[in-house]
Design a protein around this motif. Structure first.
Motif, PDB file in Angstrom:
ATOM      1  N   GLU A   1     -13.557  16.533  56.133  1.00  0.00           N
ATOM      2  CA  GLU A   1     -12.658  17.076  57.148  1.00  0.00           C
ATOM      3  C   GLU A   1     -11.213  16.802  56.765  1.00  0.00           C
ATOM      4  OE1 GLU A   1     -13.473  15.786  61.085  1.00  0.00           O
ATOM      5  OE2 GLU A   1     -15.563  16.476  61.070  1.00  0.00           O
ATOM      6  N   LEU A   2     -10.374  17.812  56.998  1.00  0.00           N
ATOM      7  CA  LEU A   2      -8.947  17.661  56.726  1.00  0.00           C
ATOM      8  C   LEU A   2      -8.282  16.867  57.847  1.00  0.00           C
ATOM      9  CD1 LEU A   2      -8.091  21.302  55.591  1.00  0.00           C
ATOM     10  CD2 LEU A   2      -8.153  19.292  54.120  1.00  0.00           C
ATOM     11  N   ALA A   3      -7.387  15.982  57.494  1.00  0.00           N
ATOM     12  CA  ALA A   3      -6.598  15.274  58.511  1.00  0.00           C
ATOM     13  C   ALA A   3      -5.705  16.276  59.235  1.00  0.00           C
ATOM     14  CB  ALA A   3      -5.755  14.187  57.850  1.00  0.00           C
ATOM     15  N   ASP A   4      -5.438  16.014  60.505  1.00  0.00           N
ATOM     16  CA  ASP A   4      -4.659  16.959  61.325  1.00  0.00           C
ATOM     17  C   ASP A   4      -3.306  17.311  60.718  1.00  0.00           C
ATOM     18  OD1 ASP A   4      -6.690  17.175  63.130  1.00  0.00           O
ATOM     19  OD2 ASP A   4      -5.880  15.688  64.534  1.00  0.00           O
ATOM     20  N   PRO A   5      -2.529  16.329  60.223  1.00  0.00           N
ATOM     21  CA  PRO A   5      -1.238  16.698  59.627  1.00  0.00           C
ATOM     22  C   PRO A   5      -1.391  17.607  58.410  1.00  0.00           C
ATOM     23  CG  PRO A   5      -1.301  14.351  60.118  1.00  0.00           C
ATOM     24  CD  PRO A   5      -2.698  14.858  60.287  1.00  0.00           C
ATOM     25  N   VAL A   6      -2.425  17.357  57.605  1.00  0.00           N
ATOM     26  CA  VAL A   6      -2.651  18.190  56.427  1.00  0.00           C
ATOM     27  C   VAL A   6      -3.049  19.599  56.839  1.00  0.00           C
ATOM     28  CG1 VAL A   6      -4.076  18.497  54.368  1.00  0.00           C
ATOM     29  CG2 VAL A   6      -3.302  16.214  55.014  1.00  0.00           C
ATOM     30  N   GLN A   7      -3.927  19.699  57.829  1.00  0.00           N
ATOM     31  CA  GLN A   7      -4.365  21.006  58.300  1.00  0.00           C
ATOM     32  C   GLN A   7      -3.192  21.794  58.900  1.00  0.00           C
ATOM     33  OE1 GLN A   7      -7.612  20.874  61.121  1.00  0.00           O
ATOM     34  NE2 GLN A   7      -8.416  22.809  60.357  1.00  0.00           N
ATOM     35  N   SER A   8      -2.330  21.120  59.645  1.00  0.00           N
ATOM     36  CA  SER A   8      -1.160  21.792  60.221  1.00  0.00           C
ATOM     37  C   SER A   8      -0.210  22.275  59.133  1.00  0.00           C
ATOM     38  CB  SER A   8      -0.424  20.836  61.166  1.00  0.00           C
ATOM     39  OG  SER A   8      -1.237  20.479  62.263  1.00  0.00           O
ATOM     40  N   PHE A   9      -0.017  21.447  58.126  1.00  0.00           N
ATOM     41  CA  PHE A   9       0.844  21.819  56.999  1.00  0.00           C
ATOM     42  C   PHE A   9       0.305  23.056  56.288  1.00  0.00           C
ATOM     43  CE2 PHE A   9       1.516  21.297  52.351  1.00  0.00           C
ATOM     44  CZ  PHE A   9       2.870  21.564  52.322  1.00  0.00           C
ATOM     45  N   LEU A  10      -1.005  23.066  56.003  1.00  0.00           N
ATOM     46  CA  LEU A  10      -1.615  24.201  55.317  1.00  0.00           C
ATOM     47  C   LEU A  10      -1.596  25.456  56.189  1.00  0.00           C
ATOM     48  CD1 LEU A  10      -4.692  22.445  53.646  1.00  0.00           C
ATOM     49  CD2 LEU A  10      -2.582  23.220  52.535  1.00  0.00           C
ATOM     50  N   LYS A  11      -1.750  25.279  57.504  1.00  0.00           N
ATOM     51  CA  LYS A  11      -1.714  26.433  58.401  1.00  0.00           C
ATOM     52  C   LYS A  11      -0.342  27.096  58.394  1.00  0.00           C
ATOM     53  CE  LYS A  11      -2.667  27.957  63.111  1.00  0.00           C
ATOM     54  NZ  LYS A  11      -1.478  28.825  63.139  1.00  0.00           N
ATOM     55  N   ARG A  12       0.700  26.302  58.372  1.00  0.00           N
ATOM     56  CA  ARG A  12       2.049  26.876  58.331  1.00  0.00           C
ATOM     57  C   ARG A  12       2.274  27.652  57.028  1.00  0.00           C
ATOM     58  NH1 ARG A  12       2.415  22.877  61.956  1.00  0.00           N
ATOM     59  NH2 ARG A  12       4.013  22.988  63.590  1.00  0.00           N
ATOM     60  N   LEU A  13       1.774  27.112  55.936  1.00  0.00           N
ATOM     61  CA  LEU A  13       1.877  27.843  54.670  1.00  0.00           C
ATOM     62  C   LEU A  13       1.088  29.143  54.738  1.00  0.00           C
ATOM     63  CD1 LEU A  13       1.482  24.960  52.035  1.00  0.00           C
ATOM     64  CD2 LEU A  13       3.584  26.120  52.729  1.00  0.00           C
ATOM     65  N   GLY A  14      -0.109  29.080  55.345  1.00  0.00           N
ATOM     66  CA  GLY A  14      -0.941  30.270  55.463  1.00  0.00           C
ATOM     67  C   GLY A  14      -0.319  31.339  56.330  1.00  0.00           C
ATOM     68  N   ASP A  15       0.330  30.933  57.420  1.00  0.00           N
ATOM     69  CA  ASP A  15       1.010  31.900  58.285  1.00  0.00           C
ATOM     70  C   ASP A  15       2.095  32.655  57.512  1.00  0.00           C
ATOM     71  OD1 ASP A  15      -0.568  31.130  60.396  1.00  0.00           O
ATOM     72  OD2 ASP A  15       0.916  29.765  61.254  1.00  0.00           O
ATOM     73  N   ALA A  16       2.808  31.935  56.672  1.00  0.00           N
ATOM     74  CA  ALA A  16       3.852  32.576  55.866  1.00  0.00           C
ATOM     75  C   ALA A  16       3.250  33.494  54.809  1.00  0.00           C
ATOM     76  CB  ALA A  16       4.726  31.516  55.201  1.00  0.00           C
ATOM     77  N   ALA A  17       2.051  33.166  54.332  1.00  0.00           N
ATOM     78  CA  ALA A  17       1.429  33.946  53.262  1.00  0.00           C
ATOM     79  C   ALA A  17       1.177  35.384  53.678  1.00  0.00           C
ATOM     80  CB  ALA A  17       0.115  33.282  52.831  1.00  0.00           C
ATOM     81  N   VAL A  18       0.673  35.597  54.888  1.00  0.00           N
ATOM     82  CA  VAL A  18       0.317  36.948  55.323  1.00  0.00           C
ATOM     83  C   VAL A  18       1.558  37.830  55.425  1.00  0.00           C
ATOM     84  CG1 VAL A  18      -0.667  38.317  57.184  1.00  0.00           C
ATOM     85  CG2 VAL A  18      -1.752  36.164  56.518  1.00  0.00           C
ATOM     86  N   ALA A  19       2.586  37.354  56.115  1.00  0.00           N
ATOM     87  CA  ALA A  19       3.789  38.167  56.300  1.00  0.00           C
ATOM     88  C   ALA A  19       4.490  38.440  54.963  1.00  0.00           C
ATOM     89  CB  ALA A  19       4.748  37.470  57.263  1.00  0.00           C
ATOM     90  N   LEU A  20       4.713  37.399  54.184  1.00  0.00           N
ATOM     91  CA  LEU A  20       5.403  37.596  52.902  1.00  0.00           C
ATOM     92  C   LEU A  20       4.550  38.406  51.928  1.00  0.00           C
ATOM     93  CD1 LEU A  20       7.111  34.128  52.283  1.00  0.00           C
ATOM     94  CD2 LEU A  20       8.207  36.300  52.846  1.00  0.00           C
ATOM     95  N   GLY A  21       3.235  38.197  51.973  1.00  0.00           N
ATOM     96  CA  GLY A  21       2.358  38.957  51.091  1.00  0.00           C
ATOM     97  C   GLY A  21       2.418  40.448  51.377  1.00  0.00           C
TER      98      GLY A  21
END
Length: 297
Positions: free
Chosen positions: A176-196
């Motif tokens: 399981e991912l730690a909450d801070p790590v999961q939040s960090f990756l989610k923010r990167l993922g949110d940016a991926a869709v729009a910029l992609g």
């Protein structure tokens, strides 16, 4: 109409990318940097995050992966059958053949999330990630005999393949991912869709199609209509249902990936011809994806 409205936000981002590239952010270096950021950092973060944390039934995923494998190979074979229609040298045909089966992962993730939320993203991420090696092997192998390239090296350094394998392994291991790590990756993922999606729009190119128009129309028909029709039939025949069936058909109906142009240029292929086909498939996908999404209900 409902299907068209579902696609509208994502294709609006693609259109915005076109406008920005033409009128505001015109530097090629800027868009190359954005594409690199999305491809090597943001999108792998999105794939790893959803695959590491989403509930995935690996036993039920096997028919989905097998169907995706078969549909991708069928797209390659059907594209190859259209060679007499092309009227092109071998290297130009090898370049354009990619457009019959390669898929735009950015559009895939965006629409899968709209259809089925996190589970849709995870399912599409797993299917797309599993198909990336095959798509790259087919494309690089066809071009390698005419240009330069090593299929194994291309796969070993492909960030989407690495992120997919890492996410699936993390999930299968029960970690399981730690909450801070999961939040960090989610923010990167949110940016991926729009910029992609913006980068997809910025990469669209129009010019002379070259060769015979009938050949280009054949490749577009294979990608946007024949592959999803086959996916539909195969999915029903194998008893694939629910989210997995929707994702399989959506995967098969995606327009061609902009990376096909990059590979063609890097390996001495027909870049302008590939760029035209990518642009045409992306534009036509507004209608064809609406059609398939409407059938899915």
């Amino acid at each position: 109409m409902q299907s068209l409205l579902l696609l509208l936000p994502d294709f609006s981002l693609i259109l915005l990318g076109v406008v920005l590239r033409r009128h505001l952010l015109t530097a090629d270096e800027l868009w190359a940097a954005i594409e690199k950021l999305v491809y090597f950092v943001l999108f792998p973060a999105l794939l790893f995050n959803v695959l590491a944390s989403a509930p995935i039934d690996f036993s039920s995923a096997l028919p989905l992966f097998g169907s995706g494998f078969a549909v991708l190979l069928a797209g390659f074979a059907l594209g190859w059958l259209g060679r007499p229609l092309m009227g092109l040298p071998a290297v130009a045909f090898a370049s354009r053949l990619q457009c019959a089966y390669r898929f735009n992962t950015y559009i895939a993730i965006a629409i899968a999330g709209k259809l089925h939320g996190t589970l849709g993203v995870a399912t599409m991420g797993a299917l797309g990630g599993a198909m990336v090696p095959l798509a790259n092997i087919l494309a690089v192998s066809m071009l390698a005999r005419h240009g330069q390239g090593n299929p194994l090296r291309e796969l070993a350094r492909n960030p989407l393949v690495l992120a997919t394998l890492a996410g699936l392994a993390f999930n299968a291991g029960g970690l399981e991912l730690a909450d801070p790590v999961q939040s960090f990756l989610k923010r990167l993922g949110d940016a991926a869709v729009a910029l992609g999606l913006l980068a997809v729009g910025a990469a669209l190119r129009w010019g002379k199609v070259g060769g015979r128009l009938a050949g280009s129309c054949w490749l577009l028909a294979v990608k946007l209509m024949m592959m999803p029709a086959l996916a539909w039939w195969l999915g029903r025949a194998l008893g694939i249902e629910g989210v997995a069936f929707d994702i399989l058909v959506l995967f098969a109906a995606l327009p061609t990936a902009s990376s096909a142009y990059i590979l063609a240029m890097r390996m001495g292929g027909d870049g302008p011809g590939v760029a035209w086909l990518i642009s045409a498939s992306t534009l036509l996908a507004v209608g064809s994806l609406s059609f398939w999404l409407n059938l899915l209900g």
